[in-house]
Every structure is written in structure tokens, then in C-alpha cells.
Design a protein around this motif. Sequence first.
Motif, PDB file in Angstrom:
ATOM      1  N   ALA A  24       0.804  -1.213   0.000  1.00 14.56           N
ATOM      2  CA  ALA A  24       0.000   0.000   0.000  1.00 14.56           C
ATOM      3  C   ALA A  24       0.843   1.271   0.000  1.00 14.56           C
ATOM      4  O   ALA A  24       0.421   2.295   0.498  1.00 14.56           O
ATOM      5  CB  ALA A  24      -0.927   0.006   1.217  1.00 14.56           C
ATOM      6  N   GLY A  25       2.030   1.204  -0.572  1.00 15.44           N
ATOM      7  CA  GLY A  25       2.897   2.371  -0.618  1.00 15.44           C
ATOM      8  C   GLY A  25       2.462   3.356  -1.685  1.00 15.44           C
ATOM      9  O   GLY A  25       1.551   3.101  -2.477  1.00 15.44           O
ATOM     10  N   PRO A  26       3.118   4.498  -1.758  1.00 11.91           N
ATOM     11  CA  PRO A  26       2.756   5.514  -2.747  1.00 11.91           C
ATOM     12  C   PRO A  26       2.909   5.028  -4.193  1.00 11.91           C
ATOM     13  O   PRO A  26       2.105   5.359  -5.051  1.00 11.91           O
ATOM     14  CB  PRO A  26       3.721   6.671  -2.464  1.00 11.91           C
ATOM     15  CG  PRO A  26       4.277   6.423  -1.116  1.00 11.91           C
ATOM     16  CD  PRO A  26       4.152   4.960  -0.847  1.00 11.91           C
ATOM     17  N   GLU A  27       3.935   4.206  -4.449  1.00 14.26           N
ATOM     18  CA  GLU A  27       4.131   3.701  -5.811  1.00 14.26           C
ATOM     19  C   GLU A  27       2.997   2.759  -6.209  1.00 14.26           C
ATOM     20  O   GLU A  27       2.522   2.774  -7.345  1.00 14.26           O
ATOM     21  CB  GLU A  27       5.476   2.950  -5.929  1.00 14.26           C
ATOM     22  CG  GLU A  27       6.692   3.791  -5.632  1.00 14.26           C
ATOM     23  CD  GLU A  27       7.013   3.798  -4.134  1.00 14.26           C
ATOM     24  OE1 GLU A  27       6.613   2.863  -3.409  1.00 14.26           O
ATOM     25  OE2 GLU A  27       7.652   4.760  -3.688  1.00 14.26           O
ATOM     26  N   ALA A  28       2.576   1.924  -5.263  1.00 15.92           N
ATOM     27  CA  ALA A  28       1.477   0.985  -5.544  1.00 15.92           C
ATOM     28  C   ALA A  28       0.182   1.746  -5.812  1.00 15.92           C
ATOM     29  O   ALA A  28      -0.595   1.378  -6.696  1.00 15.92           O
ATOM     30  CB  ALA A  28       1.291   0.022  -4.382  1.00 15.92           C
ATOM     31  N   ARG A  29      -0.060   2.808  -5.067  1.00 14.90           N
ATOM     32  CA  ARG A  29      -1.268   3.617  -5.295  1.00 14.90           C
ATOM     33  C   ARG A  29      -1.236   4.268  -6.675  1.00 14.90           C
ATOM     34  O   ARG A  29      -2.250   4.330  -7.369  1.00 14.90           O
ATOM     35  CB  ARG A  29      -1.395   4.693  -4.224  1.00 14.90           C
ATOM     36  CG  ARG A  29      -1.869   4.182  -2.912  1.00 14.90           C
ATOM     37  CD  ARG A  29      -2.212   5.334  -2.001  1.00 14.90           C
ATOM     38  NE  ARG A  29      -2.082   4.887  -0.621  1.00 14.90           N
ATOM     39  CZ  ARG A  29      -1.787   5.661   0.388  1.00 14.90           C
ATOM     40  NH1 ARG A  29      -1.592   6.942   0.203  1.00 14.90           N
ATOM     41  NH2 ARG A  29      -1.692   5.173   1.600  1.00 14.90           N
ATOM     42  N   LYS A  30      -0.060   4.765  -7.062  1.00  8.96           N
ATOM     43  CA  LYS A  30       0.076   5.412  -8.369  1.00  8.96           C
ATOM     44  C   LYS A  30      -0.194   4.405  -9.497  1.00  8.96           C
ATOM     45  O   LYS A  30      -0.895   4.700 -10.461  1.00  8.96           O
ATOM     46  CB  LYS A  30       1.466   6.018  -8.505  1.00  8.96           C
ATOM     47  CG  LYS A  30       1.601   6.990  -9.660  1.00  8.96           C
ATOM     48  CD  LYS A  30       3.010   7.562  -9.755  1.00  8.96           C
ATOM     49  CE  LYS A  30       3.312   8.406  -8.538  1.00  8.96           C
ATOM     50  NZ  LYS A  30       4.644   9.026  -8.601  1.00  8.96           N
ATOM     51  N   GLU A  49      -1.956   1.642  -9.286  1.00  9.65           N
ATOM     52  CA  GLU A  49      -3.376   1.262  -9.241  1.00  9.65           C
ATOM     53  C   GLU A  49      -4.255   2.341  -9.861  1.00  9.65           C
ATOM     54  O   GLU A  49      -5.201   2.042 -10.589  1.00  9.65           O
ATOM     55  CB  GLU A  49      -3.778   1.008  -7.789  1.00  9.65           C
ATOM     56  CG  GLU A  49      -5.152   0.423  -7.632  1.00  9.65           C
ATOM     57  CD  GLU A  49      -5.442   0.084  -6.199  1.00  9.65           C
ATOM     58  OE1 GLU A  49      -6.485   0.541  -5.702  1.00  9.65           O
ATOM     59  OE2 GLU A  49      -4.640  -0.625  -5.572  1.00  9.65           O
ATOM     60  N   ARG A  50      -3.963   3.597  -9.566  1.00  8.83           N
ATOM     61  CA  ARG A  50      -4.752   4.690 -10.161  1.00  8.83           C
ATOM     62  C   ARG A  50      -4.626   4.696 -11.678  1.00  8.83           C
ATOM     63  O   ARG A  50      -5.598   4.909 -12.394  1.00  8.83           O
ATOM     64  CB  ARG A  50      -4.307   6.024  -9.590  1.00  8.83           C
ATOM     65  CG  ARG A  50      -4.862   6.294  -8.235  1.00  8.83           C
ATOM     66  CD  ARG A  50      -4.700   7.760  -7.869  1.00  8.83           C
ATOM     67  NE  ARG A  50      -5.087   7.937  -6.488  1.00  8.83           N
ATOM     68  CZ  ARG A  50      -4.288   8.395  -5.545  1.00  8.83           C
ATOM     69  NH1 ARG A  50      -3.060   8.752  -5.831  1.00  8.83           N
ATOM     70  NH2 ARG A  50      -4.712   8.521  -4.320  1.00  8.83           N
ATOM     71  N   ALA A  51      -3.417   4.476 -12.161  1.00  7.60           N
ATOM     72  CA  ALA A  51      -3.205   4.450 -13.612  1.00  7.60           C
ATOM     73  C   ALA A  51      -3.921   3.275 -14.251  1.00  7.60           C
ATOM     74  O   ALA A  51      -4.489   3.384 -15.336  1.00  7.60           O
ATOM     75  CB  ALA A  51      -1.717   4.401 -13.926  1.00  7.60           C
TER      76      ALA A  51
END
Length: 164
Positions: free
Chosen positions: A77-83, A85-87
Motif C-alpha cells: 500500500a505504498g505511494p508507488e502501488a497507489r500510483k 493502481e490509479r493508472a
Amino acid sequence: MSWGLAIWAGLLGLAATALAVTRDSVVHALLLLLGALIALAVAFFALAAPFAGAIQLLIYAGAVVAVFVFVVMTVEAGPEARKRERALFSGAWPIPAAVVALALLPMILRLGGPVEGAPAPAGARELGLLMFGDWAVVTELVSLLLIAGMIGVRVLRSRKGGRS
């Protein structure tokens, strides 16, 4: 109890659900989901449906949220994973929204009704006899299988070098 309390709890649950699906933080969304499930249980109790309220608390607010907590522990659930997932899912919301609208359409239009020849709804006694009568061993084996699966996922996740 009262219709007022049931409506208030329902609105509170609806607000918590709306907030849960709009949160970036998985933990915040999970806590809001728990609040929505508890609010729904309160609505059941207020509408004089104590069995439905107890099942809501035990199964959904208890067991299902415990499984979600386990999933949250194993998900990156880190910032890279969120980015990422959003993409990946940025334009995917119309499909689930259309499915939900199609599922809700008959309720909104009040289509359908009692089905002829449908069995009568079962009560608490019948459900208890089904779960803990002849099928008690099967019920317990399924619960053990679910626990073994959760432990297996946790072990596999820790071997990949993820969080433990």
C-alpha cells in the motif's frame, strides 16, 4: 425500537459507505466499512429484527472485517502501488457503476414481487439446525480451510520480501 433510529442508522451507514469508497487509505476505508456495518446492525435492531442484527455483527462486522484486516496486512500500500493502481483503473469506474445501476433498477422500479412456489423464509431455528446439525463438521472444516489459506498467503507474502 423506532423508525427514526433505523432511518438515522441507515443514513449514517450510507454516509460511512460513501466515505469508505472514496478514501485513499485502505485502513481508513476499512474502518469506515466497519462503521457502516455496525450502523446497519443498529438499523436491524431498531426495526425489531434482532437475529438479522446479530448476524450482521457476528458475521460481517466480525468475521468479514477480520478477513479484510488480514488482506490489508498482506497488500502493498505504498505511494508507488497507489500510483500504479490509479493508472490501471482510472477509466474503469463506468463498468461497475452500470452493473450496480442495472442491479438496483428492479428495486427502484419495484419490479417483481413474491415468486409463486418459492419456499418460505427460514428462521433462526432452521438456520441453526442446518449449520450445527448434520453440517456442523463441514462448517468447521470450511473455517479451518479459510484459516489455513490466510496463513498460507501471509507466509508466501513474507517469503517474497514483503512486509511481515
